[in-house]
Design a protein around this motif. Sequence first.
Motif, short mmCIF file in Angstrom:
data_model
loop_
_atom_site.label_atom_id
_atom_site.label_comp_id
_atom_site.label_asym_id
_atom_site.label_seq_id
_atom_site.Cartn_x
_atom_site.Cartn_y
_atom_site.Cartn_z
N THR A 168 -15.91 16.34 -40.72
CA THR A 168 -16.96 17.23 -40.76
C THR A 168 -16.69 17.89 -42.13
O THR A 168 -15.62 17.92 -42.48
N ALA A 185 -18.99 23.48 -42.86
CA ALA A 185 -19.19 23.78 -41.17
C ALA A 185 -17.89 24.55 -40.78
O ALA A 185 -18.14 25.37 -40.03
N ILE A 226 -33.26 26.61 -37.74
CA ILE A 226 -33.38 25.25 -37.25
C ILE A 226 -34.73 24.94 -37.50
O ILE A 226 -35.33 23.75 -37.96
N HIS A 239 -35.42 24.11 -41.11
CA HIS A 239 -34.60 22.81 -41.38
C HIS A 239 -35.59 21.60 -40.73
O HIS A 239 -35.65 20.62 -41.41
N SER A 257 -29.29 17.90 -32.10
CA SER A 257 -28.24 18.66 -32.25
C SER A 257 -27.46 18.52 -33.32
O SER A 257 -27.80 17.60 -34.31
N ILE A 258 -26.46 19.18 -33.67
CA ILE A 258 -25.38 19.01 -35.12
C ILE A 258 -24.42 17.94 -34.80
O ILE A 258 -23.57 17.80 -35.60
N ARG A 304 -24.94 14.15 -36.82
CA ARG A 304 -25.04 14.06 -38.24
C ARG A 304 -23.86 14.96 -38.98
O ARG A 304 -23.35 14.69 -39.91
N TRP A 305 -23.55 15.93 -38.43
CA TRP A 305 -22.10 16.70 -38.69
C TRP A 305 -20.70 16.24 -38.25
O TRP A 305 -19.71 16.97 -38.35
N VAL A 346 -24.77 28.57 -37.32
CA VAL A 346 -25.74 27.61 -37.71
C VAL A 346 -26.50 27.81 -38.95
O VAL A 346 -26.54 26.67 -39.56
N ILE A 404 -24.52 26.47 -41.71
CA ILE A 404 -24.05 24.85 -41.61
C ILE A 404 -25.43 24.27 -41.92
O ILE A 404 -25.14 23.21 -42.85
N LEU A 405 -26.45 24.77 -41.73
CA LEU A 405 -27.68 23.93 -42.16
C LEU A 405 -28.34 24.10 -43.50
O LEU A 405 -28.76 23.07 -44.02
N THR A 457 -24.65 22.84 -46.49
CA THR A 457 -24.08 21.65 -46.14
C THR A 457 -24.73 20.62 -47.64
O THR A 457 -26.02 20.68 -47.87
#
Length: 419
Positions: A60, A64, A93, A96, A249-250, A253-254, A300, A303-304, A307
């Motif tokens: 990852t 993150a 979220i 996003h 979920s993460i 993709r992560w 979160v 992270i979103l 990245t």
Amino acid sequence: MENGSKIKWGFRGNEELTTASGITIRGILNMIMDNLDATDKRPVIPLGHGDPSVFPCFRTTYIAEDAMVDALLSAKFNSYAPTVGILPARRCIAEHLSRDLPYKLSPDDVYLTIGGAQAIEVALTVLARPGANILLPRPGYPYYEARAAFSNLQVRHFDLLPEKGWEVDLDAVEALADENTVAMVIINPGNPCGNVFTYQHLEKVAGTARKLGILVIADEVYDHLAFGVNPFVPMGVFGSIAPVLTVGSISKRWIVPGWRLGWLVTSDPNGILKETKIVECIKGCLNISSDPATFIQGAVPRILEQTKEDFFMKIINILRQTSGICYDKIKEIPCITCPHKPEGSMFAMVKLNVSLLEDINDDLDFCTKLAKEESVIVLPGVAVGLKNWLRITFAIEPSSLEDGLGRIKSFYQRHSKQQ
């Protein structure tokens, strides 16, 4: 002291739970791995489970990792979280996901869960009522069957069509539904098929759901992991046609499935899910269940939001490369055929021709003996609803993938019927 065997004890194990857990991917893979030969010094090649996080090329992003560490060290996220999730995470979220939608989601549309698995649990639990049934894809993700059985929610299967790139057989959906049908499930990008539905097909899915008066559960845990002709289109785009519950979920993709952070999202601009008390029931269900660790929720937003796109492109490029290796190498193994080159997620479905093999009875027998003889783990198709098919993951190091498929070829050559 009296012997316990003479006492009539009033408890016993819930056999329904044992039955339900036995049809999960984990349950079947664990059974297959029990057949590994401990004397084989070669590394085990895991082509059965979609968890590439153990391979360095799939690590990852540091963003993150830093977000998780900083959230933990901040001491701001040591308390219980609200059962629906902390507001900054839900807001982030919503923003996003709204980037891909024709309308804006609200934080109130987002419910944080312990990975995608709990989102599935909640969705099926709130829909379960006496006599209700749900329509599930075949092949599909067997956790839906397991949870439906546990909730006494009846299951009916519609087929995905390999000759049409694994599209939904919408005629079958209409034929299966009745007045007790509550929802249909679609998985996009596809697990186990590696397909990516087109905008036009998803629009037809929404139209069919509207005609039947049911909602769509859109499992999108592999969202944006698309590397073929079709771009990823979220089912929520069509929420104004039929209400949608999105599972996300993460994890994928992560590349952090062990972090267990997911969500259940209502895409319903017409407010139908509120009118029918589904929203109220989701909140009620979360009130009596666990929730993700608060410090993970705290990480979160960063992270979103932070990245970089180059991380996502790196993962996509690796999956594009390994899916090509998988598709090409399978052509060299006469007993298996891939009807449709994977374009998304981390899997390919391949058809097994047992008539070309000696002493192999079916897909489960194939996978069991393959594990014992070659230390390669593959998921039998019976686990995802298709007997004498196999699900192969290509989300591993390219060199390991080539090694694993080479061992499958050797296994075929050893067991092939002599002409």
